[in-house]
Design a protein around this motif. Structure first.
Motif, mmCIF file in Angstrom:
data_model
loop_
_atom_site.group_PDB
_atom_site.id
_atom_site.type_symbol
_atom_site.label_atom_id
_atom_site.label_comp_id
_atom_site.label_asym_id
_atom_site.label_seq_id
_atom_site.Cartn_x
_atom_site.Cartn_y
_atom_site.Cartn_z
ATOM 1 N N MET A 226 0.809 -1.194 0.045
ATOM 2 C CA MET A 226 0.147 0.012 0.164
ATOM 3 C C MET A 226 0.615 1.305 0.040
ATOM 4 O O MET A 226 1.826 1.278 0.629
ATOM 5 C CB MET A 226 -0.947 0.094 1.238
ATOM 6 C CG MET A 226 -1.984 -1.069 1.501
ATOM 7 S SD MET A 226 -2.620 -1.270 2.848
ATOM 8 C CE MET A 226 -1.344 -0.900 4.178
ATOM 9 N N LEU A 227 0.465 2.095 -0.695
ATOM 10 C CA LEU A 227 0.924 3.581 -0.515
ATOM 11 C C LEU A 227 -0.373 4.441 -0.058
ATOM 12 O O LEU A 227 -1.349 3.752 0.198
ATOM 13 C CB LEU A 227 1.236 4.142 -2.044
ATOM 14 C CG LEU A 227 2.082 3.332 -2.730
ATOM 15 C CD1 LEU A 227 2.181 4.244 -4.333
ATOM 16 C CD2 LEU A 227 3.484 3.762 -2.124
ATOM 17 N N THR A 228 -0.064 5.854 0.153
ATOM 18 C CA THR A 228 -1.093 6.463 0.607
ATOM 19 C C THR A 228 -2.028 7.435 -0.254
ATOM 20 O O THR A 228 -2.890 7.607 -0.324
ATOM 21 C CB THR A 228 -0.740 7.389 1.789
ATOM 22 O OG1 THR A 228 0.231 8.313 1.369
ATOM 23 C CG2 THR A 228 -0.162 6.627 3.207
ATOM 24 N N LYS A 229 -1.269 7.640 -1.539
ATOM 25 C CA LYS A 229 -1.631 8.461 -2.461
ATOM 26 C C LYS A 229 -0.701 8.016 -3.716
ATOM 27 O O LYS A 229 0.456 7.545 -3.631
ATOM 28 C CB LYS A 229 -1.663 10.024 -2.410
ATOM 29 C CG LYS A 229 -0.472 10.273 -1.567
ATOM 30 C CD LYS A 229 -0.585 11.899 -1.290
ATOM 31 C CE LYS A 229 0.684 12.676 -1.059
ATOM 32 N NZ LYS A 229 1.367 11.758 0.269
ATOM 33 N N VAL A 230 -1.623 8.119 -4.977
ATOM 34 C CA VAL A 230 -0.587 7.748 -6.301
ATOM 35 C C VAL A 230 0.592 8.507 -6.311
ATOM 36 O O VAL A 230 1.683 8.043 -6.770
ATOM 37 C CB VAL A 230 -1.595 8.023 -7.479
ATOM 38 C CG1 VAL A 230 -0.690 7.766 -8.487
ATOM 39 C CG2 VAL A 230 -2.561 6.836 -7.391
ATOM 40 N N SER A 231 0.694 9.942 -5.812
ATOM 41 C CA SER A 231 1.842 10.784 -5.983
ATOM 42 C C SER A 231 2.966 10.098 -5.242
ATOM 43 O O SER A 231 4.316 10.481 -5.556
ATOM 44 C CB SER A 231 1.678 12.023 -5.621
ATOM 45 O OG SER A 231 1.105 12.213 -4.271
#
Length: 270
Positions: A226-231
């Motif tokens: 998991m990331l927190t956002k695509v950026s």
């Protein structure tokens, strides 16, 4: 990629257009209608925004140039028609040049829910929407550059980075878990499983950890990163080729995590 495909990609005419049959267009219509019914509250905001920009037709397979016009305007990418299967070298080269390889065939009715190779639906619907996002687009190009001069052994490690981000990545957002990986986005079954199954292991993305994690491409994944956002992919992209190769060497030295499944070599794309 020694594996052969029973599918044959279609060749475009002198104007760059592909003649799709009524049956092939009907398969596209059934696939995209099914998938669009699953994306609300499951796909990430960036994917939804990308779909809006692409404005994909519902009743027919789009011509690649239709999609490329949008991608070029947004991020400088384009779609590149390729055979059903291509080698890793060609794959990395195309990505490094901001050309997304798209096999110009669509699955048969018999393989509507289970397909060994990525077809035009998987590539266009699953991936091109996010290629309108600068962070995702730049990361995908950087990934291609990572693999250009890598050895065959190193490319096996790099494949895991692509698998657990571009294909099967999750976001842990304030709205809850969301999907950005195309392999999940193009499969209602995997979408439900990845987001809600209590037996799934979901881990914050760490590149070294990813490089040590084995996967199989014909099963629902036991592990997602998991990331927190695509950026956040910008931070991975900032790693130089040398940085990545150092991490690959560390992964070799430490060793792979034990597999959570029986090891096989078959493949699938949903």
């Amino acid at each position: 990629m020694a594996k052969t495909s029973k599918y044959v990609s279609k060749v475009a005419d002198e104007h760059g257009n592909i003649a799709w049959s009524a049956e092939e267009n009907q398969i596209w219509q059934a696939l995209i209608t099914r998938q669009l019914s699953t994306v609300q509250n499951t796909a990430c905001d960036e994917f939804i925004a990308g779909l809006s920009k692409l404005n994909l037709p519902l009743d027919r397979i789009p011509q690649l140039e239709e999609v490329s016009q949008v991608l070029r305007a947004e991020t400088g990418w384009s779609c590149e028609p390729v055979p059903a299967l291509i080698g890793f070298g060609e794959f990395f080269r195309l990505l490094s040049e901001r050309k997304f390889p798209v096999a110009t065939f669509i699955r048969s009715k018999e393989e509507f829910d289970y397909l060994e190779e990525p077809d035009i639906f998987h590539e266009i619907y699953g991936h091109c929407a996010l290629l309108t996002n600068p962070s995702f687009a730049n990361y995908t190009q950087a990934y291609g550059m990572m693999g250009l001069n890598a050895s065959k052994e190193d490319r096996v490690f790099l494949a895991r980075l692509y698998w657990f981000t571009v294909e099967f990545g999750l976001l842990d957002t304030p709205k809850g878990l969301r999907v950005y990986g195309g392999g999940i986005l193009s499969s209602p079954t995997e979408t439900e499983y990845a987001l809600h199954d209590k037996n799934v292991e979901r881990k914050p993305l760490d590149v070294l950890d990813v490089l040590r994690t084995q996967y199989r491409i014909d099963i629902l994944q036991p592990v997602y990163f998991m990331l927190t956002k695509v950026s956040d992919l910008d931070e991975v992209r900032k790693l130089t080729v040398e940085d990545i190769m150092v991490l690959v060497e560390q992964a070799k030295k430490i060793g792979l995590h034990p597999a959570k499944f029986e090891l096989k070599t078959t493949s699938k794309v949903s």
